[in-house]
Scaffold this motif. Sequence first.
Motif, PDB file in Angstrom:
ATOM      1  N   LYS A 134      17.514  50.470   0.078  1.00  0.00           N
ATOM      2  CA  LYS A 134      16.368  51.297  -0.246  1.00  0.00           C
ATOM      3  C   LYS A 134      16.515  52.693   0.345  1.00  0.00           C
ATOM      4  O   LYS A 134      17.305  52.924   1.250  1.00  0.00           O
ATOM      5  CB  LYS A 134      15.106  50.661   0.326  1.00  0.00           C
ATOM      6  CG  LYS A 134      14.423  49.752  -0.673  1.00  0.00           C
ATOM      7  CD  LYS A 134      13.452  48.869   0.024  1.00  0.00           C
ATOM      8  CE  LYS A 134      14.171  47.875   0.897  1.00  0.00           C
ATOM      9  NZ  LYS A 134      13.272  46.891   1.491  1.00  0.00           N
TER      10      LYS A 134
ATOM     11  N   LEU B 101      12.773  54.565   8.416  1.00  0.00           N
ATOM     12  CA  LEU B 101      11.794  53.722   7.736  1.00  0.00           C
ATOM     13  C   LEU B 101      12.165  53.591   6.279  1.00  0.00           C
ATOM     14  O   LEU B 101      12.401  54.603   5.606  1.00  0.00           O
ATOM     15  CB  LEU B 101      10.396  54.315   7.849  1.00  0.00           C
ATOM     16  CG  LEU B 101       9.728  54.128   9.207  1.00  0.00           C
ATOM     17  CD1 LEU B 101      10.036  55.300  10.097  1.00  0.00           C
ATOM     18  CD2 LEU B 101       8.237  53.947   9.040  1.00  0.00           C
ATOM     19  N   PRO B 102      12.179  52.357   5.771  1.00  0.00           N
ATOM     20  CA  PRO B 102      12.421  52.207   4.339  1.00  0.00           C
ATOM     21  C   PRO B 102      11.236  52.738   3.546  1.00  0.00           C
ATOM     22  O   PRO B 102      10.088  52.514   3.912  1.00  0.00           O
ATOM     23  CB  PRO B 102      12.570  50.687   4.159  1.00  0.00           C
ATOM     24  CG  PRO B 102      11.956  50.083   5.363  1.00  0.00           C
ATOM     25  CD  PRO B 102      12.015  51.083   6.465  1.00  0.00           C
ATOM     26  N   VAL B 103      11.523  53.471   2.483  1.00  0.00           N
ATOM     27  CA  VAL B 103      10.469  53.928   1.585  1.00  0.00           C
ATOM     28  C   VAL B 103      10.482  52.978   0.404  1.00  0.00           C
ATOM     29  O   VAL B 103      11.500  52.854  -0.289  1.00  0.00           O
ATOM     30  CB  VAL B 103      10.734  55.367   1.112  1.00  0.00           C
ATOM     31  CG1 VAL B 103       9.622  55.830   0.183  1.00  0.00           C
ATOM     32  CG2 VAL B 103      10.850  56.293   2.312  1.00  0.00           C
ATOM     33  N   ILE B 104       9.395  52.264   0.191  1.00  0.00           N
ATOM     34  CA  ILE B 104       9.433  51.252  -0.857  1.00  0.00           C
ATOM     35  C   ILE B 104       8.767  51.775  -2.117  1.00  0.00           C
ATOM     36  O   ILE B 104       7.843  52.580  -2.075  1.00  0.00           O
ATOM     37  CB  ILE B 104       8.804  49.915  -0.403  1.00  0.00           C
ATOM     38  CG1 ILE B 104       7.371  50.105   0.058  1.00  0.00           C
ATOM     39  CG2 ILE B 104       9.643  49.293   0.684  1.00  0.00           C
ATOM     40  CD1 ILE B 104       6.735  48.827   0.567  1.00  0.00           C
ATOM     41  N   ASP B 105       9.307  51.315  -3.240  1.00  0.00           N
ATOM     42  CA  ASP B 105       8.804  51.743  -4.542  1.00  0.00           C
ATOM     43  C   ASP B 105       7.859  50.677  -5.052  1.00  0.00           C
ATOM     44  O   ASP B 105       8.223  49.502  -5.155  1.00  0.00           O
ATOM     45  CB  ASP B 105      10.000  51.922  -5.492  1.00  0.00           C
ATOM     46  CG  ASP B 105       9.531  52.281  -6.889  1.00  0.00           C
ATOM     47  OD1 ASP B 105       8.380  52.753  -7.031  1.00  0.00           O
ATOM     48  OD2 ASP B 105      10.321  52.083  -7.827  1.00  0.00           O
TER      49      ASP B 105
ATOM     50  N   LYS C  56       5.822  48.398   8.716  1.00  0.00           N
ATOM     51  CA  LYS C  56       7.129  48.777   9.247  1.00  0.00           C
ATOM     52  C   LYS C  56       7.833  49.708   8.270  1.00  0.00           C
ATOM     53  O   LYS C  56       8.815  50.350   8.612  1.00  0.00           O
ATOM     54  CB  LYS C  56       7.988  47.534   9.473  1.00  0.00           C
ATOM     55  CG  LYS C  56       7.607  46.803  10.746  1.00  0.00           C
ATOM     56  CD  LYS C  56       8.479  45.602  10.994  1.00  0.00           C
ATOM     57  CE  LYS C  56       8.003  44.866  12.236  1.00  0.00           C
ATOM     58  NZ  LYS C  56       8.472  43.473  12.259  1.00  0.00           N
TER      59      LYS C  56
ATOM     60  N   HIS D 118       7.685  52.909   5.336  1.00  0.00           N
ATOM     61  CA  HIS D 118       6.994  54.194   5.265  1.00  0.00           C
ATOM     62  C   HIS D 118       5.639  53.970   4.603  1.00  0.00           C
ATOM     63  O   HIS D 118       5.567  53.377   3.535  1.00  0.00           O
ATOM     64  CB  HIS D 118       7.825  55.191   4.459  1.00  0.00           C
ATOM     65  CG  HIS D 118       7.392  56.597   4.720  1.00  0.00           C
ATOM     66  ND1 HIS D 118       6.237  57.126   4.202  1.00  0.00           N
ATOM     67  CD2 HIS D 118       7.938  57.580   5.465  1.00  0.00           C
ATOM     68  CE1 HIS D 118       6.106  58.377   4.608  1.00  0.00           C
ATOM     69  NE2 HIS D 118       7.126  58.678   5.384  1.00  0.00           N
TER      70      HIS D 118
ATOM     71  N   SER E  77       3.871  55.288   0.190  1.00  0.00           N
ATOM     72  CA  SER E  77       3.784  54.659  -1.124  1.00  0.00           C
ATOM     73  C   SER E  77       2.812  53.483  -1.095  1.00  0.00           C
ATOM     74  O   SER E  77       2.119  53.214  -2.071  1.00  0.00           O
ATOM     75  CB  SER E  77       5.172  54.205  -1.597  1.00  0.00           C
ATOM     76  OG  SER E  77       5.754  53.344  -0.649  1.00  0.00           O
TER      77      SER E  77
END
Lengths: 427, 427, 316, 316
Positions: free
Chosen positions: D283, D255-259, B344, B346, B349
């Motif tokens: 985020k 969409l959340p971009v996660i680190d 869900k 992106h 990463s």
Amino acid sequence: MAVIQLGDYIVIQRQKYTKLQKFGSLDATATLGKEHLELKSLLDQPYDSTFKMCVKESKAGKRGAQRQHSLELCSENELRSIRDVLNISSSGADNRDISDNGEAQALKSSDIEQMREACNESSKIIEKLVENSKTFHTRTEYSQDKYLLKKEKKYFEFVQIRQPTIRLMVDIFHRQDADKIMGIRVDTLSQIISYSGISGFGSYLLYESGTNGLLPAAMLNSMGAATDSTLVHMHPGNVPQKQAVLALKLPLEQQQRCISVNLYSVLREFYQGDKLETVEVTEESVKTEDNAIEQSEDIEPSSKKFKLDESRNLSKGPPRWQLENKRAATLMNDKFDSLVMAAKEHPSSILQALLPLIKPSRPIVIFSTCKELLQETYMELKATGKVTNLHLTSNWMRTYQILPNRTHPEVNMSGNSGYLLTGYTLK
Amino acid sequence: MAVIQLGDYIVIQRQKYTKLQKFGSLDATATLGKEHLELKSLLDQPYDSTFKMCVKESKAGKRGAQRQHSLELCSENELRSIRDVLNISSSGADNRDISDNGEAQALKSSDIEQMREACNESSKIIEKLVENSKTFHTRTEYSQDKYLLKKEKKYFEFVQIRQPTIRLMVDIFHRQDADKIMGIRVDTLSQIISYSGISGFGSYLLYESGTNGLLPAAMLNSMGAATDSTLVHMHPGNVPQKQAVLALKLPLEQQQRCISVNLYSVLREFYQGDKLETVEVTEESVKTEDNAIEQSEDIEPSSKKFKLDESRNLSKGPPRWQLENKRAATLMNDKFDSLVMAAKEHPSSILQALLPLIKPSRPIVIFSTCKELLQETYMELKATGKVTNLHLTSNWMRTYQILPNRTHPEVNMSGNSGYLLTGYTLK
Amino acid sequence: MSFLKPKTHIEQGDIVILYLSVNSMHAIEAVPTIVNKKGETIAHIFQTPYGSLKVQSIIGVEYGSRVELSKGWAYVLQPNPELWTQTLPHRTQIIYTPDISMILHQLEVRPGAVVVESGTGSGSLSHYFLRALKPTGHLHTFDFHEARADQARDEFKRHGLGDFVTVYHRDVCNLGFTSELDGVADAVFLDLPAPDLAVPHAFKALKLSGGRFCSFSPCIEQSQRCINGLIKLGFTEICSMEVLQQESVIKTRSLPVIDLEFLKMPKSSEANSIDDSKAKEPKELKKYLTSSCPQVLPGHTGFLTFATLPPNIPKA
Amino acid sequence: MSFLKPKTHIEQGDIVILYLSVNSMHAIEAVPTIVNKKGETIAHIFQTPYGSLKVQSIIGVEYGSRVELSKGWAYVLQPNPELWTQTLPHRTQIIYTPDISMILHQLEVRPGAVVVESGTGSGSLSHYFLRALKPTGHLHTFDFHEARADQARDEFKRHGLGDFVTVYHRDVCNLGFTSELDGVADAVFLDLPAPDLAVPHAFKALKLSGGRFCSFSPCIEQSQRCINGLIKLGFTEICSMEVLQQESVIKTRSLPVIDLEFLKMPKSSEANSIDDSKAKEPKELKKYLTSSCPQVLPGHTGFLTFATLPPNIPKA
């Protein structure tokens, strides 16, 4: 019934293959694969007649023999189906005993070529092929049919001459090079006509950047002969693409209700009108370029590049393109009853210029093959509040083979219908 | 043959309607619309048995009567089709004489409700409805069938109890709330399994952010019982969603080959390993949260939030999640035989972190319902040169009604298959 | 032997997928020499549009590596049913991954399953069945064409799958699946011109505890007859469907953004020269990452008909 | 009278589309009063979920305007066949714009065309035929249901289309299209449960110079029988197809971009507190303008079968 005349565009049909061809002179020939057809005997024959291809000479070409044919009007009797002639009856139950080792056909390809020179009748050739096929009679009926169809296609020696219609042309254009009509598929074209409401009443605006004339032709066709409706057809090039319009051979009064103008030039005329007049006329010169069918560059043409259809009239008054601009500007001032757009450029700025020219409560229809683009345009239009009932649609279309015990959708289908963004203008 | 046991998940089927239900205790009831079913009589009966719904009491509810039913195992004889019972024969040729004025049914709805209380057999009710319908016998067979089907559906009083399988569960989940399984449709699920090559051999990596356990369950199902294959199942929440996995009632050895770990936590373990150990253990505490079925928040859980499955073991050693992280990290060091992702978030990463864990010449499969996202991911992957044979696909699926003289595609279809981006890793 | 399980390095005798491009893949056997038509043993050289590959050179190489060709390079991939389906020698029309995936799903094939298949054809679907049911299940596959059955049997053996499959040369429509297979199958798959003739045999082969059935037919009439047969024998959950996969071809499209505002300004001779220079400048371009289907798509593969044989139906 | 040609202002007696939202449109008649069930003449008030509209107030208003409702507002649009199809009172199953557009295209209907249609049904397709063929063509439309034929006739008159259409109450399968129509039609359209029975009548109605034929059938068997009939009578270019329109529902997705990079760093107690605050921060979100189909789409409307009657086929 209409007869074939010099200058006509004709549709040549050989089985399922169709081709649009200009019958420009008595010397004209048409090329169907390796076959070259002399067209002169078509003159004054009724449309929908069938002609037999009679070999006149055969030359060795790069990819096999090139054959020159004359055409002979033929009777209905000659048109019995090849299957009837051969009257195949014996049919194996399945294909378990066939091994495909490439040796099933006893005739060598040189034999076949020779036979073809000797006897021009496809049914004879196919008969021989069948006689010499070791496996034909052990194949299933289904596989026999497939074999015959393949052979028939190769050796079929009849062509039918038909009068171009929108229906026949969109098939030809889409099959030959869908890009040349911007990928507009038959279902999409039919819906452009519906959603835009083109008919015998009203005044319509079209912007297109190159569809071989298909879009203006389809709209003119729906506007009809002897009606009052008018079409302003804007395009980005020096001259409009008109092949499909010319092919319809419409009455002059109907042709004249389509006013084809350059987008930049007509907008300048519309915005600035009278102020412009004196400047433009003096700038005029006579250099013409005839690339009517070719895709013209989509830059604003400077006035001197314009084609002058009637250069003999030059001294007598303003050039034709200027008169057309003025006719168009008058209609633009009165506003239009719908807008159709099929742009190769980004539609936003064009839409911004043309949308104010549409009356309220009127349909707009924007075509593109790029969904992302129309998604963005949808959002832009929604934000303006000037258009409602917005819909972004595409189609899925499939043809069927319906034959006894062999009914199924055709194994190939076209993948792209393109997308339509439709809506209604508001006050 | 397997028998129904306490603690089982069961599939309750009433005609075409199916529902997944936990048979948690003898008091458990299942709700199908207005019908409440007591489940206790299912105990120890074989799966696939059919039960009759017997009305025990009926309460007025907000939306009509709510009925409480006990279930009675029934014989095959009771299952003759309602159509047979009624034995409809007279059939009008078409529906030209029917006028739809709402008065075709002589029974009032209160009559029907009353009848329903009195006699519980749907065939009787339908018989009465048919008798009292003024138009039934003048309808075409087609329209009679439609009528009967509609009525049957409403009054059908039998349910079948089935053992959950991936096939039955994906249907149920997709029909009930496709969003809860991220919109993964049956065709797409089947292709995820194919393209990822999940089977009885190998070690697999899955990242998913919430599919009710459907993806890990489908992968475990394809890995099979008594094989050596293993699955590391990464998720973003505190606890993995596991409903579908539990419903499959797999042997323990098979369950244990699925190692469910938190994405952040396991990556930290993998990157930092031994360095981490002392710190983590001291940080540990016993606060647990049981929201296994609920969608957990996709943030990195701090260690103390972790669920401790076996709190009794707390004093004896590291918590279970830490042991699982260590097992997973070992497999991560050995690398995997394929990667499946349904995020869900992106994907970029995540992909960047997981792609190096896949051996060369192995499939990767990325699912999304957002095409634009996968187009971008396609470009990113292409640019790295680490993955080849990239394909972005979607499906078109349609079911057919095949009945004598009434064969056609079903009038409704599902619009969204979602998209799969597939490729193969390179060295 | 490269079909049995994931492996890392190419061993002699492996089938290897030589990946040249999305549209050009070849399955080659990793053997250093081959016997030519004259019966001579010669070095195994594989020709590609990018030059030749000395096959001996790839033995021992890690799967997923890039290998050099005389005029370019390629990747070597471990084969699997998907890649094999795209490269196998077609002996018959084959079924492709989208339909196959649905077949495996609907037939609920998993390790341990016993599957009966007819016909074997080119063995494309068989490889999928084998991946799904090994190491604990078994595939019984039938073909009426003797050479095809022999070829398939040989191929499965060379692919390391021989233990999990029995190949029969037999006309199942007329003779059935042999009495040894009565009541052993979890699932039966038919791809036959007259599936209705084999439905009673499928019924017999399925376990008494029930099982799943699938027939693949290009024509609707075959499906109609097959369904009639299924209904008569008490099959339930009968469902017919089509699955068509669409590929998206991804590309970046650049659209010129044209300026029409300047047309509202009077075109003085000074301004004019500016306009002209403007018109010749490269226009602003807006880029879109977009995709479309190929112009021609598969419009039909076949109708898939699925059904369930419920448990305890007497097979008298 | 609002169907004849584009017009700018609402006149008394016009049908007007009251547009509330994409899913809520109503066709109303712009008359100030109506007669209620008791026979009394009362003011014409139209009720909507956004309150009531006093219909008299819209007479004279420009089409495309916003009009006030007692609890909101709506737009008034001029009706056309598309909007009418979405709002008309259904007397039968109707055909929608995607199929209709293909029908008009394939039947080559344009001003001046003479079209024969059976059955009239709810008149949805008839309105399209009329738009395409007026002012110089004519539609002959047949229905076996008397009340439907009467209603349609009345409707066409009220819509200003009466001059271009003749409505017949007749069982065309058994009785044909009347001998007056022999050889007059450019195109024939059938939407009948047994189209094969009407094919010979269609053949008679088409011009000697030829014409186009279309049959719309929900079931494949009807199409099969229809095609048999067409082949027998010498029709050519026989082609069956389906057209399904897909709507794209446009939306922006975040969409959340996660680190995950920070996980590579040791988590010192100092760094830890920073991490924790980070994790609680909103985020990074990436936005996509995207679209999807509605969950449930029309999967089938009908099979369209088209054919050409070539010129000069003797009709003896």
